[in-house]
Motif scaffolding. Sequence first.
Motif, mmCIF file in Angstrom:
data_model
loop_
_atom_site.group_PDB
_atom_site.id
_atom_site.type_symbol
_atom_site.label_atom_id
_atom_site.label_comp_id
_atom_site.label_asym_id
_atom_site.label_seq_id
_atom_site.Cartn_x
_atom_site.Cartn_y
_atom_site.Cartn_z
ATOM 1 N N GLY A 149 0.810 -1.219 0.000
ATOM 2 C CA GLY A 149 0.000 0.000 0.000
ATOM 3 C C GLY A 149 0.842 1.268 0.000
ATOM 4 O O GLY A 149 0.331 2.355 -0.246
ATOM 5 N N GLY A 150 2.129 1.136 0.289
ATOM 6 C CA GLY A 150 2.960 2.328 0.457
ATOM 7 C C GLY A 150 2.676 2.937 1.825
ATOM 8 O O GLY A 150 1.739 2.534 2.504
ATOM 9 N N PRO A 151 3.512 3.917 2.226
ATOM 10 C CA PRO A 151 3.372 4.463 3.579
ATOM 11 C C PRO A 151 1.998 5.086 3.813
ATOM 12 O O PRO A 151 1.483 5.788 2.934
ATOM 13 N N GLU A 152 1.424 4.796 4.974
ATOM 14 C CA GLU A 152 0.144 5.401 5.340
ATOM 15 C C GLU A 152 0.433 6.405 6.460
ATOM 16 O O GLU A 152 0.871 6.013 7.541
ATOM 17 N N ILE A 153 0.206 7.679 6.165
ATOM 18 C CA ILE A 153 0.590 8.744 7.101
ATOM 19 C C ILE A 153 -0.580 9.137 8.005
ATOM 20 O O ILE A 153 -0.424 9.314 9.198
ATOM 21 N N ALA A 154 -1.765 9.295 7.422
ATOM 22 C CA ALA A 154 -2.941 9.676 8.218
ATOM 23 C C ALA A 154 -3.156 8.618 9.295
ATOM 24 O O ALA A 154 -2.930 7.428 9.051
ATOM 25 N N VAL A 155 -3.597 9.056 10.464
ATOM 26 C CA VAL A 155 -3.827 8.103 11.554
ATOM 27 C C VAL A 155 -4.905 7.092 11.164
ATOM 28 O O VAL A 155 -4.785 5.893 11.423
ATOM 29 N N ALA A 156 -5.970 7.576 10.531
ATOM 30 C CA ALA A 156 -7.061 6.671 10.156
ATOM 31 C C ALA A 156 -6.633 5.815 8.973
ATOM 32 O O ALA A 156 -6.158 6.307 7.955
ATOM 33 N N SER A 157 -6.837 4.529 9.118
ATOM 34 C CA SER A 157 -6.396 3.585 8.100
ATOM 35 C C SER A 157 -7.392 3.526 6.938
ATOM 36 O O SER A 157 -8.587 3.353 7.149
ATOM 37 N N THR A 158 -6.895 3.679 5.724
ATOM 38 C CA THR A 158 -7.774 3.614 4.545
ATOM 39 C C THR A 158 -7.211 2.636 3.521
ATOM 40 O O THR A 158 -7.710 1.525 3.376
ATOM 41 N N LYS A 159 -6.131 3.060 2.846
ATOM 42 C CA LYS A 159 -5.606 2.173 1.796
ATOM 43 C C LYS A 159 -5.059 0.882 2.400
ATOM 44 O O LYS A 159 -5.093 -0.158 1.754
ATOM 45 N N ALA A 160 -4.591 0.948 3.651
ATOM 46 C CA ALA A 160 -4.116 -0.298 4.267
ATOM 47 C C ALA A 160 -5.268 -1.285 4.381
ATOM 48 O O ALA A 160 -5.097 -2.483 4.133
ATOM 49 N N PHE A 161 -6.455 -0.783 4.721
ATOM 50 C CA PHE A 161 -7.622 -1.671 4.862
ATOM 51 C C PHE A 161 -7.916 -2.393 3.546
ATOM 52 O O PHE A 161 -8.057 -3.613 3.515
#
Length: 369
Positions: A149-161
């Motif tokens: 997914g690449g780095p997820e910066i926002a606290v809320a998980s989106t693309k990781a999900f």
Amino acid sequence: EKGGYDYFMLKEIAEQPQAIADTLLGRLSDRGEIVLDEVRLTDQDLRDIDKVFIVACGTAYHAGMVAKYAIEHWVRIPCEVELASEFRYRDPILDRSTLVIAISQSGETMDTLMALRHAKEQKARVLAICNTNGSTIPRESDAVLYTHGGPEIAVASTKAFLTQLVATYLIGLHLAQIRGVMYADEVAAVVEKLRSTPDALRELLNSMEDVRALARDLKTASTVLFIGRHVGFPVALEGALKLKELAYMHAEGFAAGELKHGPIALIDQGTPVVCVVPSPAGRGVMRDKVVSNIQEVRARGARTIVIAEEGDEDVRAYADHLITVPHTPTLLAPLMTTVPLQILACEIAAARGHDVDQPRNLAKSVTVE
Ligand code: F6R
């Protein structure tokens, strides 16, 4: 660095088609088979498994809930999903033929790590689904499938999900293929659908303009309820979690069929209820059940925000606000239906003046139990 978006979260939502494509890359053969050579469990190990446990927290747990439906349907072995923080305190029954799948974006979540250590002590095989190379959870697991997914910066998980969902679909199909419970052409048919999800998602992301207006309307609601059935149930839970953590509003997700057993009493004139409607394709039994649940909440004054498949014209009559998503097979639908809920939570939070990327009291990875 936010690539023209107001928030990292919006950027990461927009990156989801690419994140899915990257997670599929190199894992599908031209003949539509699943290729998971990187998962260092032998085919014999995978044939010997007689039970799957999925352990995870928060959003990753919701991915696990979806995975349970897919794995049991495709692989025909029992699959349980459990909050990592509860797992080891319950003394679950584990042995060499149990596969424990730990899902974690960061790979550092302490609850998930402790659950996997417990599983290893009990001799279960542990497979990590993780987005962070070389983090603790994959290092301590027997095998790992990275989500790209690449780095997820926002606290809320989106693309990781969404990439966690893709990873669990790959594992489910791989197990079904190796164990001979699905024919090659059945696997290939699902693979074909998975391959088409990035384009479908791009189309969906281009049609999200009215969600912003809807968010302005909902920003003063005192509670927002989310209902769904089957894989739409974890999607409802995920929509509610996003709204709580970003907008600091009371929100709850329910299995649509459970409402009548109590929670329907919460519904008052104007209470917003977000309804995740299954595809009408096939016999559409589940879809019809959810539609009757929508009628029940409307009869009690709810204002309904309906997420339904394109072409499901009849649902329009029950929707105060309709959001349509491209057609997908039922088990893959969360890859579509989650996305409007992510955007809705983000836009409501922004309309309420909150820092979408850094909600109060929350850290990106939770390294305490
Ligand atoms: C919600 C959210 C959290 C995480 C949870 C697990 O938007 O981001 O609920 O999903 O803390 O984190 P990981 O996946 O890093 O183990």
